[in-house]
Design an enzyme around this catalytic site. Sequence first.
Site, PDB file in Angstrom:
ATOM      1  N   CYS A   1       0.813  -1.226   0.000  1.00 57.12           N
ATOM      2  CA  CYS A   1       0.000   0.000   0.000  1.00 57.12           C
ATOM      3  C   CYS A   1       0.842   1.269   0.000  1.00 57.12           C
ATOM      4  O   CYS A   1       0.643   2.170  -0.818  1.00 57.12           O
ATOM      5  CB  CYS A   1      -0.976  -0.018   1.167  1.00 57.12           C
ATOM      6  SG  CYS A   1      -0.224  -0.004   2.823  1.00 57.12           S
TER       7      CYS A   1
ATOM      8  N   HIS B   1      -2.492   1.030   7.055  1.00 56.99           N
ATOM      9  CA  HIS B   1      -2.846   1.042   5.630  1.00 56.99           C
ATOM     10  C   HIS B   1      -2.960   2.466   5.123  1.00 56.99           C
ATOM     11  O   HIS B   1      -3.284   3.397   5.874  1.00 56.99           O
ATOM     12  CB  HIS B   1      -4.173   0.305   5.426  1.00 56.99           C
ATOM     13  CG  HIS B   1      -4.545   0.096   3.983  1.00 56.99           C
ATOM     14  ND1 HIS B   1      -3.732  -0.578   3.099  1.00 56.99           N
ATOM     15  CD2 HIS B   1      -5.639   0.480   3.274  1.00 56.99           C
ATOM     16  CE1 HIS B   1      -4.317  -0.622   1.903  1.00 56.99           C
ATOM     17  NE2 HIS B   1      -5.467   0.019   1.990  1.00 56.99           N
TER      18      HIS B   1
ATOM     19  N   HIS C   1      -5.990   1.819  -4.050  1.00 57.72           N
ATOM     20  CA  HIS C   1      -5.048   1.293  -3.058  1.00 57.72           C
ATOM     21  C   HIS C   1      -4.607  -0.120  -3.416  1.00 57.72           C
ATOM     22  O   HIS C   1      -5.195  -0.780  -4.278  1.00 57.72           O
ATOM     23  CB  HIS C   1      -5.675   1.312  -1.656  1.00 57.72           C
ATOM     24  CG  HIS C   1      -6.816   0.344  -1.477  1.00 57.72           C
ATOM     25  ND1 HIS C   1      -7.140  -0.207  -0.269  1.00 57.72           N
ATOM     26  CD2 HIS C   1      -7.697  -0.191  -2.377  1.00 57.72           C
ATOM     27  CE1 HIS C   1      -8.175  -1.025  -0.402  1.00 57.72           C
ATOM     28  NE2 HIS C   1      -8.539  -1.028  -1.667  1.00 57.72           N
TER      29      HIS C   1
END
Length: 339
Positions: A244, A297, A309
Amino acid sequence: MHKKATVFIMIFCLFITFHTASATSESKGSTGKADELHFAISVPVTNVWRVPNKTRKIDAVSIAANPDMTKWTKGLTVADKNWLIGRTDTQALYGDHVEVLKSSGDWHYIAIADQFNKGQAKGYEGWVPKSHVQAYSPVDSDLEIAVVTAKIASLYNEPKLHDKYKFIDISYTTILHVVKEERDWLQVQTKMDGLKYVRKKDVKVYADFASIPKPTQKELVDSAKQYIGLPYLWAGVSAYGFDCSGLMYSVYKNHGILIPRDSSVQATHGTAVKRKDLQPGDLMFFAHNKGKGKVYHVSMYIGDGKMVHAPNSSRKVDIVSINSGVYKTNYAGARRYLK
């Protein structure tokens, strides 16, 4: 006689001091620093490990002297990818400047200069195979740079589009130095492998990194969206697979903006943005304990209540609603790096 002797000794000492200082200055060069060895990554992509010599049989192709990252990533199962968590932390690309901090057996412990990490002043640290690092002489600083904008570009030994002339493939955001143009090609100076050629259409050329123009919101979003469908790879910062924060780091670097490597550190830099003020290109963060715990994240807001993402090892880069499930529950704030 005593006074004459004293004067003579003083003059002699001054001469020796001056001579020694001059010789020392000459040996250190014009910068005033002793000659230092410079090191860079000499393979298309290298994984950076927490501990040396703890790889699996399946990882052999990735730590070989000539790694095949396509074969390695395609051969990994979800379980294989999850095994990497806590064992690899990032990757480095061809030509990335690194500092060798120590060595053990066939491994170097390096710091990656362009990857900022909290508590590591020299750059992100970790272990890589010695065969993936080479010493180099600094490249002419007056040369323009070419930043790879294609997902994967190829370096050639001759300006001829044929496999027999291909040297290696290199990833998105790899940076080269331009020597001259030759029709549809650029002759580039690599740090370790001499003169090579890359197709103009695979790169963008700038005077230097600092002169890369400020991107638009759309350019940032489009750069991230081109990786929709690419399988997630823990610690990845290359077009062979991103995690990510690696996707965000690479996209921003491609546009001349260096941000921290990891999501937990990315969440503490830039400018804080309220959810109602989100703009395309802003980074959104998610944390445990309904957004109050540790950040785990990051995504990029793309407008219309959506984000792009790299989710996890079992999924691919995709677009989802910012109000879907856990992403609404664990939202922990946003940061803007585009000024």
